[in-house]
Write an enzyme that holds these catalytic residues in place. Structure first.
Site, mmCIF file in Angstrom:
data_model
loop_
_atom_site.group_PDB
_atom_site.id
_atom_site.type_symbol
_atom_site.label_atom_id
_atom_site.label_comp_id
_atom_site.label_asym_id
_atom_site.label_seq_id
_atom_site.Cartn_x
_atom_site.Cartn_y
_atom_site.Cartn_z
ATOM 1 N N SER A 32 34.565 -33.549 -18.557
ATOM 2 C CA SER A 32 34.402 -35.173 -17.972
ATOM 3 C C SER A 32 34.680 -35.473 -19.012
ATOM 4 O O SER A 32 34.808 -35.927 -20.070
ATOM 5 C CB SER A 32 34.409 -35.354 -16.792
ATOM 6 N N HIS A 56 39.006 -30.165 -11.679
ATOM 7 C CA HIS A 56 38.133 -30.486 -13.257
ATOM 8 C C HIS A 56 36.504 -30.307 -13.237
ATOM 9 O O HIS A 56 35.888 -30.298 -14.357
ATOM 10 C CB HIS A 56 38.193 -32.404 -12.403
ATOM 11 N N ASP A 102 43.315 -28.271 -13.038
ATOM 12 C CA ASP A 102 43.027 -30.140 -13.113
ATOM 13 C C ASP A 102 44.698 -31.042 -14.259
ATOM 14 O O ASP A 102 44.917 -30.507 -14.702
ATOM 15 C CB ASP A 102 41.977 -30.147 -13.991
#
Length: 358
Positions: free
Chosen positions: A83, A332, A275
């Site tokens: 991320s 994600h 994601d």
């Protein structure tokens, strides 16, 4: 953010079938200060946290750790994260090299990383459309009238206002997607509720209370970990104030990845393919563009890879130094939703081998 691993394998306290510490000695660093159990005794410190401070603090941690455990100093070092660690990991790796510290850094591995804000955010529209979450007409508006990078600059408080035209597109796309889809895992359960009036903090939705949160807030666990709760009543997965993210989120870190590859550091990037927030569409295009810029030849053409007898995802390798892979069914945070496939990818990365093709 995850730092490490340090090879070869070592004894660990925590193991399960798909733990990455089955393949490497792992260090997990909670950063910046304020995340997890990490803290600063100086409250004013939190006002000035940014990417540069985070990288500097993480380098200081590595220096202190190697000083305390010198036997690991010559082990191969890989730095990994997901991320927003698309900023943290490359920047730390660059600082390690520029510092002249002999940490035997070999490579970085980043998952669903924020590398270039506009490209990553605008890819959401294509992802939503390709997965049937928005209509053709709304997708057309996102390419002609307003795009998701504009919308997300407003959502994340980078921009103070949104034009009436953009706001209309935002509401139209939100209405079509509905309130029962998690943008960080479009195949996941109903854990996300979109509010048209309430703007959300950067990556707030990924900070959901789960078993880890409950476990690490048990007093007996905190005592065993010698955790000190300074300035915070409990362990928190994400930084409580996202303001520091917003200062640097729009600064492209793909340029730092380029610098690392030019310096001879191996870079591998993966995307959980479910994601939408930082989707494979944007990441793949950024890596393809970087490979062309560096004039790297494709050594493994785009193909699927396997975990046991199942398709684990798709991959492409450029030279022997830059690679991209998807994790099929991954969110994600792909290791949470697809632990077996993520471990297979991690193992191949450590060994410097292409992902298995059968």
């Amino acid at each position: 953010m995850e730092h490490g691993p340090f090879r070869p394998r070592g004894n660990t306290l925590f193991r399960n079938k798909h733990s990455w510490n089955r393949e490497a000695n792992m260090l997990y660093v909670e950063s910046p200060a304020g995340v997890g159990f990490s803290y600063s005794r100086n409250k004013s410190f939190y006002d000035d946290i940014n990417d540069e401070v985070t990288a500097r603090d993480n380098l200081a941690f590595l220096e202190g750790w190697f000083m305390k455990f010198p036997k690991y100093r010559n082990r191969e070092l890989f730095i990994t994260g997901e991320s927003y660690a698309g900023h943290y990991v490359p920047q730390l790796a660059q600082l390690v090299i520029n510092s002249g510290k002999n940490f035997n850094l070999k490579g970085i591995l980043i998952g669903n990383p924020l590398l270039e804000f506009d490209t990553d955010m605008n890819a959401q529209g294509d992802f939503f459309w390709s997965h049937g979450l928005i209509s053709d007409s709304t997708h057309a508006l996102l390419t002609s009238t307003c795009n998701y990078s504009q919308i997300m600059r407003w959502v994340y408080n980078i921009s103070e206002s949104l034009s009436p035209e953009c706001y209309e597109v935002y509401n139209k796309s939100a209405g079509e997607i509905g309130g029962s889809v998690d943008p960080f895992d479009v195949l996941g359960s109903n854990v996300y509720h979109r509010g048209k009036e309430k703007k959300k903090d950067l990556f707030e939705e990924v900070c959901l209370t789960d078993e880890v949160d409950v476990y690490l807030n048990r007093k007996d666990v905190q005592k065993s970990l010698h955790a000190q709760l300074v300035g915070t009543p409990n362990w928190t997965l994400c930084y409580p104030d996202s303001a520091h993210f917003l200062k640097d989120a729009v600064i492209p870190s793909i340029k730092v990845v380029e610098w690392l590859v030019r310096s001879g550091i191996r870079a591998s990037v993966y995307s959980g393919d479910q994601d939408s927030r930082i989707s494979l569409i944007g990441t793949r295009s950024l890596l393809e563009g970087l490979a062309k810029k560096l004039k790297l030849k494709t050594t493994v053409p785009y193909r699927n890879w396997f975990e046991k007898k199942q398709v684990g995802g798709w991959t492409q390798v450029y030279g022997d130094i830059l690679s991209f892979a998807t994790i099929r069914g991954g969110s994600h945070t792909a290791p949470i939703s697809q632990p077996a496939r993520s471990l297979a990818l991690f193992t191949a990365f450590l060994e410097g081998k292409p992902l298995p093709d059968a």
